[in-house]
Write a protein that holds these residues in place. Structure first.
Motif, PDB file in Angstrom:
ATOM      1  N   LYS A   1       9.978 -24.759  14.505  1.00 31.67           N
ATOM      2  CA  LYS A   1       9.555 -24.075  15.734  1.00 31.67           C
ATOM      3  C   LYS A   1      10.523 -24.356  16.875  1.00 31.67           C
ATOM      4  N   LEU A   2      10.945 -25.604  17.012  1.00 31.11           N
ATOM      5  CA  LEU A   2      11.848 -25.960  18.104  1.00 31.11           C
ATOM      6  C   LEU A   2      13.200 -25.280  17.965  1.00 31.11           C
ATOM      7  N   ALA A   3      13.639 -25.056  16.740  1.00 26.88           N
ATOM      8  CA  ALA A   3      14.927 -24.402  16.521  1.00 26.88           C
ATOM      9  C   ALA A   3      14.922 -22.959  17.036  1.00 26.88           C
ATOM     10  N   GLN A   4      13.730 -22.363  17.181  1.00 28.32           N
ATOM     11  CA  GLN A   4      13.631 -20.996  17.679  1.00 28.32           C
ATOM     12  C   GLN A   4      13.941 -20.904  19.169  1.00 28.32           C
ATOM     13  N   PHE A   5      13.940 -22.025  19.866  1.00 32.98           N
ATOM     14  CA  PHE A   5      14.176 -22.037  21.304  1.00 32.98           C
ATOM     15  C   PHE A   5      15.632 -22.368  21.586  1.00 32.98           C
ATOM     16  N   GLY A   6      16.514 -21.565  21.004  1.00 23.37           N
ATOM     17  CA  GLY A   6      17.939 -21.796  21.116  1.00 23.37           C
ATOM     18  C   GLY A   6      18.462 -21.555  22.517  1.00 23.37           C
ATOM     19  N   SER A   7      19.700 -21.961  22.686  1.00 23.82           N
ATOM     20  CA  SER A   7      20.336 -21.753  23.986  1.00 23.82           C
ATOM     21  C   SER A   7      21.846 -21.720  23.806  1.00 23.82           C
ATOM     22  N   LEU A   8      22.496 -21.192  24.797  1.00 22.55           N
ATOM     23  CA  LEU A   8      23.944 -21.229  24.891  1.00 22.55           C
ATOM     24  C   LEU A   8      24.235 -21.702  26.311  1.00 22.55           C
ATOM     25  N   GLN A   9      24.644 -22.950  26.438  1.00 22.00           N
ATOM     26  CA  GLN A   9      24.881 -23.549  27.747  1.00 22.00           C
ATOM     27  C   GLN A   9      26.349 -23.372  28.117  1.00 22.00           C
ATOM     28  N   SER A  10      26.670 -22.208  28.641  1.00 22.20           N
ATOM     29  CA  SER A  10      28.039 -21.899  29.035  1.00 22.20           C
ATOM     30  C   SER A  10      27.992 -20.996  30.272  1.00 22.20           C
ATOM     31  N   PRO A  11      29.141 -20.652  30.842  1.00 21.55           N
ATOM     32  CA  PRO A  11      29.122 -19.782  32.025  1.00 21.55           C
ATOM     33  C   PRO A  11      28.398 -18.451  31.784  1.00 21.55           C
ATOM     34  N   ASN A  12      28.470 -17.919  30.569  1.00 21.63           N
ATOM     35  CA  ASN A  12      27.687 -16.748  30.185  1.00 21.63           C
ATOM     36  C   ASN A  12      26.762 -17.222  29.067  1.00 21.63           C
ATOM     37  N   GLY A  13      25.504 -17.491  29.405  1.00 22.16           N
ATOM     38  CA  GLY A  13      24.622 -18.104  28.424  1.00 22.16           C
ATOM     39  C   GLY A  13      23.196 -17.626  28.502  1.00 22.16           C
ATOM     40  N   TYR A  14      22.331 -18.336  27.768  1.00 21.43           N
ATOM     41  CA  TYR A  14      20.914 -17.979  27.723  1.00 21.43           C
ATOM     42  C   TYR A  14      20.085 -19.196  27.336  1.00 21.43           C
ATOM     43  N   GLN A  15      18.790 -19.105  27.580  1.00 13.10           N
ATOM     44  CA  GLN A  15      17.813 -20.107  27.162  1.00 13.10           C
ATOM     45  C   GLN A  15      16.552 -19.385  26.729  1.00 13.10           C
ATOM     46  N   LYS A  16      16.132 -19.627  25.492  1.00 15.51           N
ATOM     47  CA  LYS A  16      14.863 -19.085  24.996  1.00 15.51           C
ATOM     48  C   LYS A  16      13.777 -20.104  25.301  1.00 15.51           C
ATOM     49  N   LEU A  17      12.663 -19.643  25.857  1.00 15.82           N
ATOM     50  CA  LEU A  17      11.551 -20.523  26.207  1.00 15.82           C
ATOM     51  C   LEU A  17      10.402 -20.370  25.219  1.00 15.82           C
ATOM     52  N   PRO A  18       9.545 -21.408  25.089  1.00 19.75           N
ATOM     53  CA  PRO A  18       8.427 -21.344  24.147  1.00 19.75           C
ATOM     54  C   PRO A  18       7.485 -20.159  24.378  1.00 19.75           C
ATOM     55  N   SER A  19       7.391 -19.672  25.603  1.00 23.58           N
ATOM     56  CA  SER A  19       6.506 -18.549  25.916  1.00 23.58           C
ATOM     57  C   SER A  19       7.038 -17.219  25.389  1.00 23.58           C
ATOM     58  N   GLY A  20       8.292 -17.214  24.927  1.00 22.53           N
ATOM     59  CA  GLY A  20       8.929 -15.973  24.484  1.00 22.53           C
ATOM     60  C   GLY A  20       9.863 -15.402  25.535  1.00 22.53           C
ATOM     61  N   LEU A  21       9.784 -15.916  26.757  1.00 21.74           N
ATOM     62  CA  LEU A  21      10.671 -15.459  27.831  1.00 21.74           C
ATOM     63  C   LEU A  21      12.087 -15.953  27.539  1.00 21.74           C
ATOM     64  N   ILE A  22      13.060 -15.115  27.843  1.00 19.29           N
ATOM     65  CA  ILE A  22      14.467 -15.481  27.687  1.00 19.29           C
ATOM     66  C   ILE A  22      15.132 -15.338  29.046  1.00 19.29           C
ATOM     67  N   ILE A  23      15.876 -16.350  29.436  1.00 14.38           N
ATOM     68  CA  ILE A  23      16.644 -16.334  30.683  1.00 14.38           C
ATOM     69  C   ILE A  23      18.116 -16.243  30.299  1.00 14.38           C
ATOM     70  N   GLN A  24      18.844 -15.322  30.935  1.00 15.82           N
ATOM     71  CA  GLN A  24      20.269 -15.173  30.668  1.00 15.82           C
ATOM     72  C   GLN A  24      21.028 -15.142  31.985  1.00 15.82           C
ATOM     73  N   TRP A  25      22.277 -15.548  31.945  1.00 19.03           N
ATOM     74  CA  TRP A  25      23.087 -15.588  33.150  1.00 19.03           C
ATOM     75  C   TRP A  25      24.547 -15.352  32.784  1.00 19.03           C
ATOM     76  N   GLY A  26      25.338 -15.046  33.809  1.00 14.11           N
ATOM     77  CA  GLY A  26      26.755 -14.869  33.555  1.00 14.11           C
ATOM     78  C   GLY A  26      27.554 -14.743  34.832  1.00 14.11           C
ATOM     79  N   THR A  27      28.846 -14.739  34.664  1.00 17.55           N
ATOM     80  CA  THR A  27      29.762 -14.589  35.778  1.00 17.55           C
ATOM     81  C   THR A  27      30.913 -13.678  35.334  1.00 17.55           C
ATOM     82  N   ILE A  28      31.465 -12.969  36.275  1.00 17.30           N
ATOM     83  CA  ILE A  28      32.581 -12.069  35.972  1.00 17.30           C
ATOM     84  C   ILE A  28      33.521 -12.059  37.177  1.00 17.30           C
TER      85      ILE A  28
END
Length: 173
Positions: free
Chosen positions: A71-98
């Motif tokens: 279950k915890l593996a489903q909450f992946g993330s990419l911690q970089s300037p253009n990344g994302y975080q999956k939350l247990p609620s199903g919400l996904i937060i994404q960000w980036g820079t250009i």
């Protein structure tokens, strides 16, 4: 949890419980308080993993921990300037820079932004901002969000060729 090394009279051998060796060393004596503490600790982990403790099932601790890890593996993330975080609620937060080179003054510059990962269902919101503004004025907006990305639209009052840093943030599910 550790072996009860500070409790006297347990007859541990090399810091562990032993069945003893007749005529050589006695078997360990495990008081009920120690035995109950061990079982209570194991039961608490099993329950925290969402299982009901059962006397006849000897794989519950392993099964519960494996299921929790999965279950915890489903909450992946990419911690970089253009990344994302999956939350247990199903919400996904994404960000980036250009970085962009500004167009001629008062010229709209739409730029396609692709999310690091696609939102499975929907993009709920997108926001954008300028990190540096060498222009006399500048504006940035986020338009047409989809599950895969959006259009970042920029207009500047400065002469063309300046480099601008734009940051964006998106939420979805």
């Amino acid at each position: 949890m550790d072996y009860p090394l500070t409790q006297p009279g347990l007859d541990l051998y090399l810091g562990k419980f032993t069945d003893g060796v007749p005529g050589v060393r006695p078997a360990s004596v495990i008081p009920s308080i120690t035995q109950n503490a061990i079982v209570d600790e194991l039961k608490a982990v099993i329950v925290a993993c969402g299982l009901v403790p059962s006397e006849g099932v000897l794989t519950q601790l392993r099964d519960g921990l494996n299921a929790t890890y999965t279950k915890l593996a489903q909450f992946g993330s990419l911690q970089s300037p253009n990344g994302y975080q999956k939350l247990p609620s199903g919400l996904i937060i994404q960000w980036g820079t250009i970085s962009i080179s500004t167009p001629a003054p008062n010229t709209l510059l739409p730029t396609a932004i692709t999310f690091p990962i696609a939102f499975p269902t929907a993009c709920l919101t997108v926001g954008s901002t300028l990190s540096n503004t060498p222009a006399s004025y500048a504006n940035v907006s986020s338009e047409g969000p989809t599950t895969n990305g959006f259009s970042l639209v920029f207009v500047s009052g400065t002469t063309s060729g300046s480099t601008m840093q734009l940051r964006w943030f998106a939420t979805g599910k």
